[in-house]
Design a protein around this motif. Sequence first.
Motif, PDB file in Angstrom:
ATOM      1  N   SER A  11       8.801  -0.912  -8.308  1.00 42.98           N
ATOM      2  CA  SER A  11       9.406  -0.975  -6.985  1.00 42.98           C
ATOM      3  C   SER A  11      10.898  -1.217  -7.141  1.00 42.98           C
ATOM      4  O   SER A  11      11.318  -2.181  -7.764  1.00 42.98           O
ATOM      5  CB  SER A  11       8.766  -2.092  -6.166  1.00 42.98           C
ATOM      6  N   THR A  18       6.890   4.519   1.917  1.00 41.13           N
ATOM      7  CA  THR A  18       5.682   5.347   1.915  1.00 41.13           C
ATOM      8  C   THR A  18       5.767   6.440   2.977  1.00 41.13           C
ATOM      9  O   THR A  18       5.410   7.596   2.729  1.00 41.13           O
ATOM     10  CB  THR A  18       4.447   4.458   2.170  1.00 41.13           C
ATOM     11  N   GLU A 195       0.574  -3.344  -0.182  1.00 44.35           N
ATOM     12  CA  GLU A 195       1.296  -2.124  -0.573  1.00 44.35           C
ATOM     13  C   GLU A 195       2.136  -2.352  -1.825  1.00 44.35           C
ATOM     14  O   GLU A 195       2.093  -1.557  -2.768  1.00 44.35           O
ATOM     15  CB  GLU A 195       2.194  -1.631   0.552  1.00 44.35           C
ATOM     16  N   SER A 199       0.936  -0.133  -5.050  1.00 43.76           N
ATOM     17  CA  SER A 199       1.688   1.087  -5.328  1.00 43.76           C
ATOM     18  C   SER A 199       2.088   1.182  -6.791  1.00 43.76           C
ATOM     19  O   SER A 199       2.011   2.249  -7.411  1.00 43.76           O
ATOM     20  CB  SER A 199       2.941   1.146  -4.442  1.00 43.76           C
ATOM     21  N   ARG A 203       0.617   4.030  -9.445  1.00 43.19           N
ATOM     22  CA  ARG A 203       1.475   4.951 -10.193  1.00 43.19           C
ATOM     23  C   ARG A 203       1.157   4.888 -11.689  1.00 43.19           C
ATOM     24  O   ARG A 203       1.058   5.908 -12.358  1.00 43.19           O
ATOM     25  CB  ARG A 203       2.943   4.611  -9.946  1.00 43.19           C
ATOM     26  N   PHE A 318      -1.657   4.902  -0.276  1.00 45.97           N
ATOM     27  CA  PHE A 318      -0.705   4.551  -1.336  1.00 45.97           C
ATOM     28  C   PHE A 318      -0.935   5.398  -2.585  1.00 45.97           C
ATOM     29  O   PHE A 318       0.015   5.771  -3.279  1.00 45.97           O
ATOM     30  CB  PHE A 318      -0.802   3.064  -1.658  1.00 45.97           C
ATOM     31  N   ASP A 319      -2.206   5.710  -2.878  1.00 44.98           N
ATOM     32  CA  ASP A 319      -2.496   6.640  -3.979  1.00 44.98           C
ATOM     33  C   ASP A 319      -1.878   8.005  -3.693  1.00 44.98           C
ATOM     34  O   ASP A 319      -1.319   8.657  -4.577  1.00 44.98           O
ATOM     35  CB  ASP A 319      -4.007   6.794  -4.164  1.00 44.98           C
ATOM     36  N   ARG A 321       0.684   8.608  -1.713  1.00 43.97           N
ATOM     37  CA  ARG A 321       2.140   8.495  -1.819  1.00 43.97           C
ATOM     38  C   ARG A 321       2.593   8.683  -3.268  1.00 43.97           C
ATOM     39  O   ARG A 321       3.569   9.381  -3.541  1.00 43.97           O
ATOM     40  CB  ARG A 321       2.576   7.123  -1.289  1.00 43.97           C
ATOM     41  N   THR A 322       1.857   8.056  -4.206  1.00 45.94           N
ATOM     42  CA  THR A 322       2.178   8.223  -5.621  1.00 45.94           C
ATOM     43  C   THR A 322       1.989   9.667  -6.059  1.00 45.94           C
ATOM     44  O   THR A 322       2.802  10.216  -6.807  1.00 45.94           O
ATOM     45  CB  THR A 322       1.298   7.291  -6.472  1.00 45.94           C
TER      46      THR A 322
END
Length: 610
Positions: A11, A18, A195, A199, A203, A318-319, A321-322
């Motif tokens: 981060s 996101t 989150e 996250s 990743r 979140f998966d 988003r990665t």
Amino acid sequence: MSRQPSAPARSEPGRPSTVRSLARLRPYVAPALPRIVLGMVAALLAAVVALVIPAVLQLLVDGPLSSGDTAQVWPAFAVVLVLGVVEAGMIAARRRLVLTPSTHVEATMRNALYAKLQDLPVAFHDRWQSGQLLSRSVSDLSLIRRWLAFGVVLLVVNLLTIVVGFVVLFFYSWVLALIFVVASIPVFVVSLAFENRYSVVARRSQDQVGDLATSVEESVHGIRVLKAFGRGKHSLREFAKRADDLRGTEIEKAKAISQLWLWLLLVPDVAFALCLLGGIWLAADGQLTVGQLFAFFATATVLRWPVESIGFLLSMTFDTRTAVDRFFEVMDSVNTVTDPEHPETIAEPLGRLEFEGAHFRYQDSPAQFDDLVNGVDLVVEPGETMALVGLTGSGKTTLLALVPRLYDVTGGRVLLDGVDVRHLTRAELRRHIGMAFEDATLFSASVRENVLLGRPDLVDDLVESERVLREALDIAQAQFVDELPEGVDTRVGEEGLSLSGGQRQRLALARAIAARPAVLVLDDPLSALDVDTEARVEAGLRRVLASTTSLIVAHRPSTVTLADRVALLENGVVTAVGTHSDLLATNEHYRYVISSLDDGDVPSREEVLA
């Protein structure tokens, strides 16, 4: 060779949110957006219908059941049945609306990624692990499709359902609703904190999946080497270590999700208990009817699934988003080998090839290292065959790669018929250039398709394609294909590994010949051939080279004899050009290089120069 790092993402203040990351999908999702929105509407209507059912039950409890009028039960039953059927219909409509367009989005993104990978220069592929690219094109895009078809629809709809449901709860009893809302606040606080932790782990997990895919791919491609050296168990240990690292990361993900689920399951139960206690007190005090209390809990039960679903929907988001970030890492890569804005063209190429002060170095090479190609000046006249000779590391292969722009010069120019190759479109340049590599790569296709790869113009001309195919196979001494099970229509298998090294080289040479280029660039294409086959191939090549400009890297003295002239490379510089006999007579380093090419014992430099 350096590789793209697969270190876990961290981060950082400048990292997009996101929402901003997922918003980058808009160009791909735009065609499917109307149906996805309609799917959300259908899902929202299903949720609203589910929230209406408790109101009907309230009327049933406070009315017919309280008065004992059983005749009114059946109409209420019919209304609930109809509402249930409508809800099921809306859920089915939601699925039908979103499933097909989400697969189209996935296909569009996969095609775009593949096209990008084809367009990016060789230098990009030198840096990136193939397993990382494979995981992005398969598992990441599959995750994005599932999120579009399921995750984002339910996330939006369930959040709206929670809001609408809380309003309905306040309608039944503002006291109980306030208790329920206050008790639910920890869920949203924990979800926001979730989150940041999840996250980073997500990743790392997806990068490790790419590393694991690379291990499998390398082991499969190198299975002959592993078996020959008895290193199968060593490879297994390396694979198991990476798999164990991935397992540890997945457990860390599971722990993060389990902590979120703890709150998602505990908080509603606590809220229900508090509301039940307060509801009984209010009903006993006459501030709330039994029907209202019943409807309140029925509505809260309907809301339980949307509240509990927030956990896995957030983790899925979140998966995704990665996955989106990883997809755009490739799509955002800058192509340094591009077509000019205003390209020139060569109508009838003669094949004059010229290097003017050509330099090349890799972008990530340390400053203290010399250029691999360090100011080469060389002219190959139309129809001439030029051999490149030099010790290992002198820059021969790199110099050849500059001709079709597999790499671009970092200084100077390469010209074809007086035109800088960077001023031609890549498609036109590569129509004029044919290339065969020492490490012959074939595709999992038929012999015919492999040899005619550079002749798409012959797809519909069966007679001419057969003639060109046969001529190329004859020159390359590749008549062995007629003994294959299905002749030229036999599939050669992945990378042609079902064939011997010499057979692969002959087919790769036939492919270059069939392209009928103005300039033929050959990187030691005969290294895997026996002496007799090499002699026959050289005889056929002489016929081709008589009218084609050719630049050949020679690792055998016999290959040098094909050339009209020879260029000697030393440390990335052409130090001498002339005929083979002239250079033998006048250049000591050339004599040393030629001696080192002999099949027998290689003498020391001092022995040759003595």
